[in-house]
Design a protein around this motif. Structure first.
Motif, PDB file in Angstrom:
ATOM      1  N   ASP A  93     -58.462 -13.209  10.736  1.00 50.19           N
ATOM      2  CA  ASP A  93     -58.520 -12.222   9.673  1.00 50.19           C
ATOM      3  C   ASP A  93     -58.616 -10.819  10.256  1.00 50.19           C
ATOM      4  O   ASP A  93     -59.465 -10.555  11.115  1.00 50.19           O
ATOM      5  CB  ASP A  93     -59.753 -12.506   8.796  1.00 50.19           C
ATOM      6  N   ILE A  94     -57.731  -9.928   9.819  1.00 51.37           N
ATOM      7  CA  ILE A  94     -57.830  -8.514  10.172  1.00 51.37           C
ATOM      8  C   ILE A  94     -58.720  -7.887   9.108  1.00 51.37           C
ATOM      9  O   ILE A  94     -58.287  -7.656   7.971  1.00 51.37           O
ATOM     10  CB  ILE A  94     -56.448  -7.838  10.177  1.00 51.37           C
ATOM     11  N   CYS A  95     -59.974  -7.606   9.415  1.00 57.63           N
ATOM     12  CA  CYS A  95     -60.905  -7.212   8.356  1.00 57.63           C
ATOM     13  C   CYS A  95     -61.859  -6.104   8.792  1.00 57.63           C
ATOM     14  O   CYS A  95     -62.145  -5.932   9.976  1.00 57.63           O
ATOM     15  CB  CYS A  95     -61.703  -8.422   7.875  1.00 57.63           C
ATOM     16  N   GLY A  96     -62.322  -5.352   7.774  1.00 62.37           N
ATOM     17  CA  GLY A  96     -63.383  -4.383   7.980  1.00 62.37           C
ATOM     18  C   GLY A  96     -62.996  -3.147   8.753  1.00 62.37           C
ATOM     19  O   GLY A  96     -63.851  -2.509   9.378  1.00 62.37           O
ATOM     20  N   ASN A  97     -61.713  -2.757   8.679  1.00 60.43           N
ATOM     21  CA  ASN A  97     -61.259  -1.573   9.399  1.00 60.43           C
ATOM     22  C   ASN A  97     -61.155  -0.368   8.463  1.00 60.43           C
ATOM     23  O   ASN A  97     -61.043  -0.510   7.246  1.00 60.43           O
ATOM     24  CB  ASN A  97     -59.899  -1.845  10.039  1.00 60.43           C
ATOM     25  N   TYR A  98     -61.151   0.816   9.049  1.00 63.71           N
ATOM     26  CA  TYR A  98     -61.052   2.055   8.276  1.00 63.71           C
ATOM     27  C   TYR A  98     -60.062   2.996   8.954  1.00 63.71           C
ATOM     28  O   TYR A  98     -60.062   3.127  10.190  1.00 63.71           O
ATOM     29  CB  TYR A  98     -62.411   2.746   8.178  1.00 63.71           C
ATOM     30  N   ALA A  99     -59.203   3.631   8.160  1.00 69.48           N
ATOM     31  CA  ALA A  99     -58.279   4.631   8.692  1.00 69.48           C
ATOM     32  C   ALA A  99     -58.393   5.908   7.884  1.00 69.48           C
ATOM     33  O   ALA A  99     -58.469   5.865   6.648  1.00 69.48           O
ATOM     34  CB  ALA A  99     -56.841   4.111   8.646  1.00 69.48           C
ATOM     35  N   VAL A 100     -58.393   7.049   8.557  1.00 69.56           N
ATOM     36  CA  VAL A 100     -58.431   8.330   7.872  1.00 69.56           C
ATOM     37  C   VAL A 100     -57.103   8.582   7.175  1.00 69.56           C
ATOM     38  O   VAL A 100     -57.053   9.106   6.062  1.00 69.56           O
ATOM     39  CB  VAL A 100     -58.733   9.469   8.873  1.00 69.56           C
ATOM     40  N   SER A 144     -58.089  -8.380   5.112  1.00 69.47           N
ATOM     41  CA  SER A 144     -59.093  -8.216   4.051  1.00 69.47           C
ATOM     42  C   SER A 144     -60.110  -7.131   4.362  1.00 69.47           C
ATOM     43  O   SER A 144     -60.392  -6.814   5.522  1.00 69.47           O
ATOM     44  CB  SER A 144     -59.825  -9.537   3.813  1.00 69.47           C
ATOM     45  N   SER A 145     -60.640  -6.557   3.268  1.00 67.74           N
ATOM     46  CA  SER A 145     -61.777  -5.626   3.320  1.00 67.74           C
ATOM     47  C   SER A 145     -61.533  -4.440   4.232  1.00 67.74           C
ATOM     48  O   SER A 145     -62.444  -3.956   4.923  1.00 67.74           O
ATOM     49  CB  SER A 145     -63.048  -6.370   3.752  1.00 67.74           C
ATOM     50  N   ASN A 146     -60.298  -3.959   4.235  1.00 68.91           N
ATOM     51  CA  ASN A 146     -59.955  -2.752   4.972  1.00 68.91           C
ATOM     52  C   ASN A 146     -59.868  -1.577   4.000  1.00 68.91           C
ATOM     53  O   ASN A 146     -59.633  -1.751   2.809  1.00 68.91           O
ATOM     54  CB  ASN A 146     -58.620  -2.935   5.692  1.00 68.91           C
ATOM     55  N   TYR A 147     -60.035  -0.358   4.531  1.00 74.22           N
ATOM     56  CA  TYR A 147     -60.048   0.823   3.660  1.00 74.22           C
ATOM     57  C   TYR A 147     -59.342   1.977   4.357  1.00 74.22           C
ATOM     58  O   TYR A 147     -59.452   2.155   5.570  1.00 74.22           O
ATOM     59  CB  TYR A 147     -61.486   1.238   3.343  1.00 74.22           C
TER      60      TYR A 147
END
Length: 199
Positions: free
Chosen positions: A14-21, A42-45
């Protein structure tokens, strides 16, 4: 997250829990991407576009083949699950689930703009949503082409955040929604709105 400028296949994990500006909270894709098996995003923002994946075909030929797996609980300004932009982007969904993604503005599940082509022949989009002034809980078509066929299922949501396919009116931006072949469901496959445009 991941910056893909080559060939990337996700078949497990799972590619999860990441954040990008900027764009692409989980994956920023300018190459060839495949999601299959039990792979998940999942759960990326992102504070930009494409909470789970941003496919950017502005300069290169870009593909994303979703053969199975899931894209869920991602958030963005536009295209909570997957955002497609540019002139050479092709996103094909054959199976899998895109659910519980959210966009502040348009395309809770999938955002389509530019000259991109999105083909959905299977799988399900459920429980995707938009913000107070948004549109297109499941899919928002600002420009480009959306093709629905086969066993695709996009059940309607509630009156607040409809899991609908919304075709935005933007002057000078061609938008095409095509129902191709026989849809293999007796139930309503998708709700496309609005039903008419005013001047």
């Amino acid at each position: 997250g991941i910056f893909n400028d080559g060939t990337l296949t996700i078949s497990n994990g799972d590619i999860c829990g990441n954040y990008a500006v900027s764009d692409g909270g989980g994956i920023y894709n300018i190459g060839a991407l495949t999601l299959s098996g039990s792979g998940g995003i999942s759960s990326n923002y992102t504070a930009g576009n494409g909470g789970g994946v941003c496919n950017d075909g502005s300069e290169n030929s870009v593909t994303f083949a979703m053969e199975n797996g899931s894209i869920y609980s991602n958030q963005a300004q536009n295209g909570g699950g997957v955002y497609n932009e540019g002139t050479e982007t092709v996103f094909e969904v054959k199976d899998g689930a895109i659910f519980s993604n959210a966009a502040e503005f348009v395309g809770g599940g999938i955002g389509i703009t530019g000259s991109t082509v999105v083909t959905i022949s299977g799988g399900e989009l459920t429980g995707n949503s938009f913000g107070d002034y948004g549109r297109g809980g499941a899919i928002a078509v600002s420009a480009g082409t959306l093709i629905l066929s086969g066993s695709v299922c996009i059940p309607a949501g509630d009156a607040v955040n409809q899991n609908d396919v919304y075709v935005l009116y933007l002057a000078g931006s061609p938008r095409v929604v095509t129902i191709s072949g026989t849809l293999s469901s007796d139930e309503t496959v998708a709700t496309i709105s609005p039903s008419a445009y005013g001047e």
